[in-house]
Design an enzyme around this catalytic site. Structure first.
Site, PDB file in Angstrom:
ATOM      1  CB  THR A  53      -0.895   0.061   1.255  1.00  0.00           C
ATOM      2  OG1 THR A  53      -0.066  -0.122   2.402  1.00  0.00           O
ATOM      3  CG2 THR A  53      -1.988  -0.986   1.226  1.00  0.00           C
TER       4      THR A  53
ATOM      5  CB  VAL B 211       9.672   5.775   5.720  1.00  0.00           C
ATOM      6  CG1 VAL B 211      10.145   5.961   7.154  1.00  0.00           C
ATOM      7  CG2 VAL B 211      10.612   4.859   4.953  1.00  0.00           C
TER       8      VAL B 211
ATOM      9  N   GLY C 258      21.126  11.528  19.427  1.00  0.00           N
ATOM     10  CA  GLY C 258      20.232  12.371  20.219  1.00  0.00           C
ATOM     11  C   GLY C 258      19.453  13.348  19.371  1.00  0.00           C
ATOM     12  N   GLY C 259      19.146  12.940  18.142  1.00  0.00           N
ATOM     13  CA  GLY C 259      18.317  13.781  17.268  1.00  0.00           C
ATOM     14  C   GLY C 259      16.851  13.496  17.514  1.00  0.00           C
TER      15      GLY C 259
ATOM     16  CB  ILE D 143      14.595   9.349  14.801  1.00  0.00           C
ATOM     17  CG1 ILE D 143      13.961   9.978  13.562  1.00  0.00           C
ATOM     18  CG2 ILE D 143      14.240   7.871  14.892  1.00  0.00           C
ATOM     19  CD1 ILE D 143      14.477   9.452  12.246  1.00  0.00           C
TER      20      ILE D 143
ATOM     21  CB  ILE E 201      23.500   7.988  13.693  1.00  0.00           C
ATOM     22  CG1 ILE E 201      23.600   6.828  12.701  1.00  0.00           C
ATOM     23  CG2 ILE E 201      23.843   7.538  15.102  1.00  0.00           C
ATOM     24  CD1 ILE E 201      24.992   6.273  12.573  1.00  0.00           C
TER      25      ILE E 201
ATOM     26  CG  HIS F 227      -7.094  34.461  28.446  1.00  0.00           C
ATOM     27  ND1 HIS F 227      -5.757  34.325  28.747  1.00  0.00           N
ATOM     28  CD2 HIS F 227      -7.770  34.391  29.615  1.00  0.00           C
ATOM     29  CE1 HIS F 227      -5.637  34.193  30.053  1.00  0.00           C
ATOM     30  NE2 HIS F 227      -6.838  34.215  30.602  1.00  0.00           N
TER      31      HIS F 227
END
Lengths: 436, 472
Positions: free
Chosen positions: B38, B42, B182-183, B185, B271, B444
């Protein structure tokens, strides 16, 4: 430092060019003066040279693209050792116009490739303030948004600003016929054409693409022909005595470095005198203001036949030069025209045009006025004719001349007087010195 | 007059399916080719959508725990991993089936298979059943996307080493998890696993988490992650990874060169991503690659006149929304319009807890480029709405040109930052001034008020946040 190499100013009224061929490859090191691109305007084909020694790192245009003055053509870097590593992606604000649908069969296209985008995917630096809808409109009108002055708060550009900019640009460009249409990035509209029959019914045909110069000439002439009412008059001058002088003095001019003393060089001088005597011939018509623009300078274009087609280089300040100097100028310009080395400024600013077909032949012809000029002088081949003078027929060398002029500016009688003036000076060469 | 042209889109991700749908609506005879059964790519199958589903589940867990502080005790939650996984898969299949139906409705021919170029105007498609067919086209839009980058220099092939796809399969909650990277993802998936009970260690090579975002925004999420995880190691890398009977032995090395060996049950490698430009037969076309990225101009044209390319495979920020925008441009260019990829900002959102979002110029980037800016902040501690949500450590900031007062960038951290960033992106695209934001009435009490109040800080007249007037 990597920098964008932009299309330089090319002379008055030249806003952009069409690219014929890219003459360098990405990654190539080029010397200063080396030709990078072959381009065409509506006036001529010429080459864009490198302004210094450099490495062409990216090519941003391909043949067939139209680019405006100030738009980026290449990304280049200096040849010096301080070149930054390639990882630092310097991105120029590239405004390559998007092309029409890609013809899948188009051949030999050079890739339009932009440097890999940085992590942000955005060009560096501060971008001009204009909403996406405004930027889209600018693209549609072929306007580089960076050039549009914004009237909104802090210079924000509105759709009206873009349209105003286009209007101003059109007004500033008298070469554009009509002056009312928004500037079409595709160039002037193709004159409408009556449907063509199928020629193959009568025999074999082949089709050949018009070159860019031929196409530009075709469009320009079609526009002139359909908007400008013109008249052509004919006259003849007895150049028997002039021809004797010319042959005698040609060695003298050659020694000065001017090539041959040609009739064209002499005619340039005479025409300059005629333009002084008849200022309306050295003028342009401004229909928007109902004014005649009278020029205080005398630059004369000379039609040159080249393998690519007709090119008209312009001899500057003809009234301030002697015939030897004019012969030198003419030789230089002709040579440049034939080797495609003429720059656009050497083809612009003409007041009047001289077209000498005498070396080719013919009895006479009707040249077409080159708008915004108002007149053009055609010269055909001279020949010996029998003239009745002093009670007998005498062999005289007669030069056929034709003068076409914009009838909105010049009346028939003035046209006749102008042409007669030229003939009389040709017949009495001493008058060049007296009146030139 | 306009004869129908054949357009083939290779790759059915958010760029590819958008391109196919738009091409069909512009009247092109359109075929969409993808390796999966389908469309969705990703993003839908193993990226944005399943990760957001899991993050939602994790957030429920966190909220339930934190509810205790305001007097609601749900007791110890019972987590059924299998059920969560099934729910996540249902979300994905609902969306991807929807796309299949859209293909039918829009007259887009969907072909499952692997496409290879035979030339500039022809591809071969190898179908899952081994059948091969060939397809001629006038134009191709290449949207083959990207895949996770494997750990360089560590050839270990083990089911214990996961990429983002494997981590999203959500098969089990490992006891000890090492997250390399440490990005966005790494932090999103790391915090999902940490919330569901893994003891997580995060290793990042650069000196900050979420490289690219301003540090003051990252600090808020880093503080929370420090509590949630076992440890966060910045300026560190994995130098060795060995499989043992009971797990993995990882050697971590910091910038000072000190090495430490630690045991993990699983390792998640996040990474970066690599463009999918190999094995496509691109050498049979005139498409040009540079470091694996397909080279395109602003009209998304490659060096081959018949082929355009969009999305991750052309580089830039590898984001679904960038790909979808490029899809629109590519199709408009095919339709003869003068479209160009010319955005003023591409927003980035990390769906961490709390979310971090930024767009346009960052303070860090301005400093690097030497662009004079004034950064103004509105701390969420001064927002009534943030207090009612129990989320007071968020922050909203604007990067402003001090001369023209134009908004050049916006960043925020806090719940809902990913939704609210769009107001800032619109401001950037419209060339809005900070005055425009200050004088737009915001409802508000909402978190969106923080955008208006940050703008008011610029003028030194914020109602809820007092700044001693120094510069103005």
């Amino acid at each position: 430092m990597r920098r964008p190499f932009k299309l330089p100013e090319l002379g008055d009224n030249i806003e952009g060019v069409e690219i014929i061929a890219v003459l360098v490859a990405a990654g190539e090191k080029v010397a200063a003066g080396r030709s990078l691109l072959e381009v065409v305007t509506d006036k001529a084909v010429f080459e864009i040279p490198a302004d210094e020694e450099m490495i062409v790192t990216e090519i941003l245009v391909r043949s067939g693209d139209r680019v405006g003055v100030g738009e980026s053509l290449f990304i280049v870097s200096p040849t010096a050792a301080d070149t930054p590593p390639a990882t630092e992606s310097a991105i120029a604000v590239v405004t390559t116009e998007s092309a029409p649908p890609l013809p899948s069969e188009s051949a030999a296209t050079v890739p339009v490739v932009e440097p890999p985008t940085a992590a942000t995917g955005l060009p560096k630096g501060v971008l001009v303030p204009a909403a996406p809808s405004v930027r889209r409109e600018a693209r549609a009108l072929g306007v580089p948004i960076e050039q549009v002055p914004g009237t909104g708060p802090q210079g924000r550009i509105s759709i009206d600003d873009v349209r105003q900019f286009v209007k101003q640009r059109n007004l500033a460009s008298p070469e554009r016929p009509g002056n009312t249409q928004p500037a079409s990035p595709e160039g002037p509209a193709i004159p409408s054409q009556v449907a063509l029959p199928d020629f193959t019914r009568w025999g074999k045909v082949s089709r050949e693409k018009m070159g860019p110069l031929r196409r530009a000439t075709a469009h320009h002439l079609a526009a002139t022909w359909s908007t400008l009412p013109q008249v052509t008059q004919f006259d003849q001058a007895d150049i028997t005595p002039l021809e004797l002088v010319r042959k005698r003095l040609t060695a003298h001019v050659e020694k000065a470095g001017g090539g041959k003393l040609s009739l064209t060089a002499i005619l340039l001088k005479i025409v300059a005198g005629a333009l002084k005597a008849f200022p309306t011939f050295n003028a342009s018509l401004d229909l928007r203001t109902d004014e005649l623009i009278l020029k205080q300078y005398v630059h004369i274009g000379v039609a040159v036949d080249t393998p690519e087609g007709l090119i008209v280089p312009v001899v500057r300040d003809v009234d301030h030069k002697n015939i030897t100097q004019l012969a030198i100028d003419l030789a230089t310009l002709t040579q440049k025209a034939r080797t495609r080395k003429l720059m656009p400024e050497e083809m612009s600013g003409g007041c009047f045009t001289l077209s000498n077909l005498g070396t080719v032949g013919g009895v006479g012809f009707t040249p077409i006025v080159r708008h915004p000029e108002v007149a053009i002088l055609g010269v055909a081949r001279s020949g010996i004719e029998a003239r009745f003078a002093e009670g007998a027929f005498q062999p005289r060398l007669m030069l056929p001349l034709s003068l076409s002029y914009d009838h909105r500016v010049v009346d028939g009688a003035d046209g006749a007087r102008f042409l007669r003036w030229i003939c009389e000076v040709l017949e009495e060469p001493m008058r060049i010195a007296l009146e030139g | 007059m306009n004869e129908t042209k054949d357009v083939v889109v290779i790759g059915g991700g958010p760029g590819g399916y958008a391109a196919a749908f738009l091409a069909a609506s512009y009247g092109f005879r359109t075929t969409l080719v993808d390796m999966r059964s389908t469309p969705g790519g990703v993003c839908l199958h193993c990226g944005c959508i399943p990760s957001k589903a899991l993050l939602h589940a994790a957030k429920l867990l966190t909220d339930a725990r934190e509810a205790m502080e305001i007097g609601i005790d749900f007791g110890q939650p019972r987590v059924e991993i299998d059920k969560i996984r099934l729910w996540k898969e249902r979300v994905v299949s609902q969306l991807t089936t929807g796309l299949s139906q859209q293909c039918l409705r829009r007259g887009v021919t969907f072909i499952q298979g692997q496409a290879t170029f035979l030339g500039s105007n022809q591809i071969a498609i190898l179908k899952p059943d081994g059948q091969q067919s060939e397809l001629l086209f006038d134009h191709c839009i290449l949207a083959t996307g990207s895949r996770p980058t494997p750990l360089p220099g560590i050839p270990l092939q083990s089911p214990r080493v996961m990429d983002s796809t494997a981590a999203l399969a959500f098969e089990q909650i490992p006891e000890r998890l090492l997250v390399v990277g440490g990005g966005v993802i790494g932090l999103e998936l790391g915090s999902v696993y940490a919330t569901f009970g893994s003891r997580v260690t995060i290793v990042e090579m650069s000196p900050t988490l979420l490289p690219g975002a301003d540090r003051d925004l990252v600090r808020v999420v880093a503080k929370r992650l420090e509590k949630l995880t076992e440890s966060i190691r910045l300026e560190s890398k994995v130098t060795a990874l060995v499989e043992r009977a009971d797990g993995l032995l990882a050697t971590l090395e910091n910038s000072a060169g000190q090495a430490e060996e630690l045991h993990f049950d699983r390792v998640l490698v996040a990474i970066g991503r690599l463009p999918n430009s190999e094995n496509l037969g691109l050498e049979k076309t005139r498409v040009r690659l540079e470091r694996g990225l397909v080279q395109v101009d602003r009209a998304m044209r490659t060096a081959d006149p018949a082929i355009l390319a969009i999305g991750d495979v052309v580089g830039g920020p590898m984001l679904a929304h960038k790909a979808a925008h490029e899809a629109r441009i590519a199709v408009e260019v095919l339709a003869g319009k003068k479209a160009q990829f010319d955005p003023r900002a591409i927003p980035v959102v990390a769906f961490t807890d709390p979310e971090v979002a930024w767009a346009g110029l960052t303070e860090t980037e301005a400093k690097k480029q030497g662009i004079p800016v004034k950064a103004v902040r509105f701390p969420w501690g001064a927002s009534g709405r943030a207090h009612t949500l129990g989320q007071v450590d968020g922050s909203t900031k604007l990067i402003v040109d001090p001369e023209t007062e134009r908004v050049l960038g916006i960043g925020m951290t806090g719940p809902g930052a990913g939704e609210m960033i769009s107001e800032g992106v619109l401001a950037l695209e419209m060339g809005a001034t900070v005055r425009d934001l200050a004088e737009t009435i915001h409802p508000h009490p909402t978190l969106s008020e923080t955008v208006m109040e940050a703008a008011e800080v610029f003028f030194g007249h914020s109602v809820h946040y007092f700044t001693p007037r120094q510069n103005r």
